[in-house]
Design an enzyme around this catalytic site. Structure first.
Site, short mmCIF file in Angstrom:
data_model
loop_
_atom_site.label_atom_id
_atom_site.label_comp_id
_atom_site.label_asym_id
_atom_site.label_seq_id
_atom_site.Cartn_x
_atom_site.Cartn_y
_atom_site.Cartn_z
N LYS A 189 -30.82 19.73 7.59
CA LYS A 189 -31.03 20.22 6.23
C LYS A 189 -32.01 21.39 6.18
CE LYS A 189 -34.70 16.94 4.99
NZ LYS A 189 -35.76 17.95 4.86
N THR A 207 -43.08 14.41 -5.04
CA THR A 207 -42.02 15.03 -4.25
C THR A 207 -42.25 16.53 -4.22
OG1 THR A 207 -39.64 15.42 -4.01
CG2 THR A 207 -40.48 15.19 -6.25
N CYS A 228 -32.35 25.63 1.05
CA CYS A 228 -32.70 24.22 1.14
C CYS A 228 -33.72 23.81 0.08
CB CYS A 228 -33.25 23.90 2.54
SG CYS A 228 -34.80 24.74 2.95
N ASN A 282 -46.90 15.27 6.24
CA ASN A 282 -46.07 14.40 7.06
C ASN A 282 -45.90 13.03 6.38
OD1 ASN A 282 -48.43 12.87 7.61
ND2 ASN A 282 -48.89 14.08 9.42
N VAL A 283 -45.15 12.15 7.03
CA VAL A 283 -44.84 10.86 6.41
C VAL A 283 -46.10 10.07 6.12
CG1 VAL A 283 -43.71 8.64 6.80
CG2 VAL A 283 -42.51 10.76 7.37
N ARG A 307 -46.65 17.54 -0.35
CA ARG A 307 -46.34 18.09 0.98
C ARG A 307 -47.00 17.21 2.02
NH1 ARG A 307 -45.53 23.30 2.50
NH2 ARG A 307 -45.22 22.28 4.51
#
Length: 308
Positions: free
Chosen positions: A78, A122, A237, A146-147, A144
């Site tokens: 993606k 998000t 994207c 990382n997980v 924003r």
């Protein structure tokens, strides 16, 4: 023989690349070395729409393939721009992981159980548009990182919930942290979400041959339809576009079903359309559905979006 695999350094990127490396080792008995590469998207904390969106996570990795620093690269599909990259070939699209989005919310809540005014994080205009279209009265917060950083916003109390891709959590072994898997009827994923792209130099026949063993034809057909739709819409994207294609068994053999949504950040209006064809018609199917969306005014909706 050792193949050098270029990858971003995040936990998710190295997990994905490690999975591909294992498949290549198993298939050919060759060694695969991961080479970490920093990208513009990794170095910036600004919203993707402000730093360029499309390609910010892949440009540096692609350059490393082209200049011979690495032999091939693995990307989240993606993140790839929809146009062809001169000198590179999409050598393989492995079998796709679950493409759906998930909610991670405080107290185990689902999306419908969140009180009005809840703050949901998000960084995706696509998710912003579809969340607002549900009319739940929630507040969207920019997100924003990382997980771990994103989930920490919920566990630390700064946000009531976040929306992530389920594929990433599955690959990291953290799928049980999701409090709800979102139905595509509510939230269509990003084109190519859950799929990986394996690229090498177009003139490197030996590496192309080695990588071809992990290509999955059904996944390639599905993402071809989704990405052709995105390209025909001339959207990147970071555009508020969701699309999901599935190969299913029909009366006359395999059929390819494609669903898409285009909206603006307010979620009103939203244009939803679907179409079907055969897997061999994947690109034509994506173009046809995109043209239907454009005829309904999709370009005007996308043109109204500047940032989440």
């Amino acid at each position: 023989m050792t193949l050098r695999l270029g990858t971003r350094a995040s936990a998710l990127a190295t997990t994905q690349s490690g999975w591909v490396a294992d498949r290549i080792r198993e298939a050919h008995g060759v060694d695969v070395e991961l080479v970490m590469i920093s990208t513009e998207g990794d170095r910036s904390s600004a919203p993707l729409t402000q730093i360029g969106g499309t390609g910010v996570f892949v440009a540096a990795v692609r350059e490393a393939v082209l200049d011979g620093t690495v032999d091939f690269a693995v990307h989240s599909l993606k993140d790839l721009p929809t146009g062809d990259a001169e000198g590179l070939a999409l050598a393989a699209v492995p079998q796709r992981e679950d493409p759906r989005d998930v909610l991670i919310a405080r107290d185990g809540l689902t999306l419908g159980e969140l009180p009005r005014g809840s703050r949901v994080g998000t960084g995706s205009p696509r998710r912003v548009s579809q969340l607002n279209a549900l009319g739940l009265g929630i507040e969207i917060a920019e997100l924003r990182g990382n997980v771990d950083t994103r989930i920490g916003k919920v566990t630390g109390g700064q946000l009531d919930a976040i929306v992530l891709a389920r594929a990433g959590l599955l690959r990291l072994g953290r799928a049980d942290e999701a409090t709800e898997v979102l139905d595509p009827l509510q939230m269509l994923p990003a084109p190519g979400q859950g799929a990986l792209a394996v690229e090498c130099r177009a003139d490197d026949d030996a590496t192309l041959d080695l990588l071809s063993v992990i290509d999955d034809p059904d996944t390639r057909a599905a993402v071809t339809a989704e990405r052709t739709l995105l390209a025909t819409l001339e959207a990147g994207c970071s555009a508020p576009v969701g699309a999901l294609a599935d190969v299913v068994w029909g009366d006359d053999g395999d059929e390819l079903w494609l669903r898409a949504v285009v909206g603006d950040l307010s979620g009103n209006p939203v244009i939803r359309r679907s179409a079907s064809g055969t897997p061999t018609e994947a690109a034509a199917l994506g173009r046809r559905l995109a043209e239907e969306l454009l005829a309904e005014g999709a370009d005007q909706l996308m043109g109204s979006v500047t940032a989440p």
